[in-house]
Write a protein that holds these residues in place. Structure first.
Motif, PDB file in Angstrom:
ATOM      1  N   ILE A  25       1.432  35.046 -13.169  1.00  0.00           N
ATOM      2  CA  ILE A  25       1.093  35.366 -14.874  1.00  0.00           C
ATOM      3  C   ILE A  25      -0.211  35.132 -15.072  1.00  0.00           C
ATOM      4  N   GLU A  29       1.547  31.366 -22.647  1.00  0.00           N
ATOM      5  CA  GLU A  29       3.103  32.344 -22.941  1.00  0.00           C
ATOM      6  C   GLU A  29       4.453  33.146 -22.632  1.00  0.00           C
ATOM      7  N   GLN A  30       3.690  33.558 -21.616  1.00  0.00           N
ATOM      8  CA  GLN A  30       4.207  34.083 -20.321  1.00  0.00           C
ATOM      9  C   GLN A  30       5.628  32.977 -19.602  1.00  0.00           C
ATOM     10  N   THR A  31       5.162  31.611 -19.525  1.00  0.00           N
ATOM     11  CA  THR A  31       6.068  30.228 -19.259  1.00  0.00           C
ATOM     12  C   THR A  31       7.161  30.115 -19.810  1.00  0.00           C
TER      13      THR A  31
END
Length: 127
Positions: A25, A29-31
Motif C-alpha cells: 500500500i 491511512e489504507q491500514t
C-alpha cells in the motif's frame, strides 16, 4: 545517593527500535484509522507469551504519521511504548521507544522529544 535509606533512583535506559517492512500500500491511512491500528497493536501484544495486560493510552494522526502510546504488563516487567509509523516508498517504517513504566514519568519530556525527532527519509521521486 548514598546513605539515604528508602530513596529510589530510577534510571532510564529506553530501548529504541526502527523496523522497516515492505508493504503493498502507498499510504498509512489504507491500514485503517489510528484507533483501529492501535486496537490491532493491543491485540497482537496481548497474544505474546507472558503478557498479562495491554492498554492503548493514545493513538493519533500527525501529518503522514500515526502515533501510538500504550503500556504492557508482562512477566518481564511493566513497560511503556511510544511508536511513530509511516508508509514511505511502499515500506512500513515504525520507530518505537520502550521504557520501563517507573522511568517514564521522570523522563517523559526527553522520550517525547525522541519520538518527535524521528522523520522518515524523503520519498524518492518517480522517474
Amino acid at each position: 545517593m548514598q546513605g539515604d535509606r528508602g530513596s529510589k533512583s530510577v534510571t532510564c535506559f529506553p530501548s529504541l527500535n526502527l523496523q522497516v517492512d515492505p508493504v503493498r500500500i502507498a499510504r498509512i491511512e489504507q491500514t485503517g484509522t489510528p484507533a483501529e491500528v492501535g486496537g490491532r497493536i493491543v491485540n497482537l501484544e496481548g497474544k505474546k507469551e507472558g503478557v498479562q495486560k495491554v492498554e492503548l493510552l493514545d493513538s493519533a494522526q500527525e501529518g503522514n504519521y500515526y502515533t501510538f502510546d500504550y503500556r504492557v504488563e508482562s512477566t518481564r516487567g511493566k513497560n511503556r511504548f511510544l511508536a511513530k509509523a509511516i508508509i514511505n516508498a511502499q515500506k512500513l517504517v515504525v520507530f518505537t521507544v520502550q521504557v520501563p513504566i517507573p522511568a517514564y514519568e521522570p523522563n517523559q519530556a526527553i522520550i517525547t522529544r525522541m519520538l518527535a525527532s524521528f522523520q522518515a527519509p524523503p520519498q524518492a521521486e518517480a522517474r
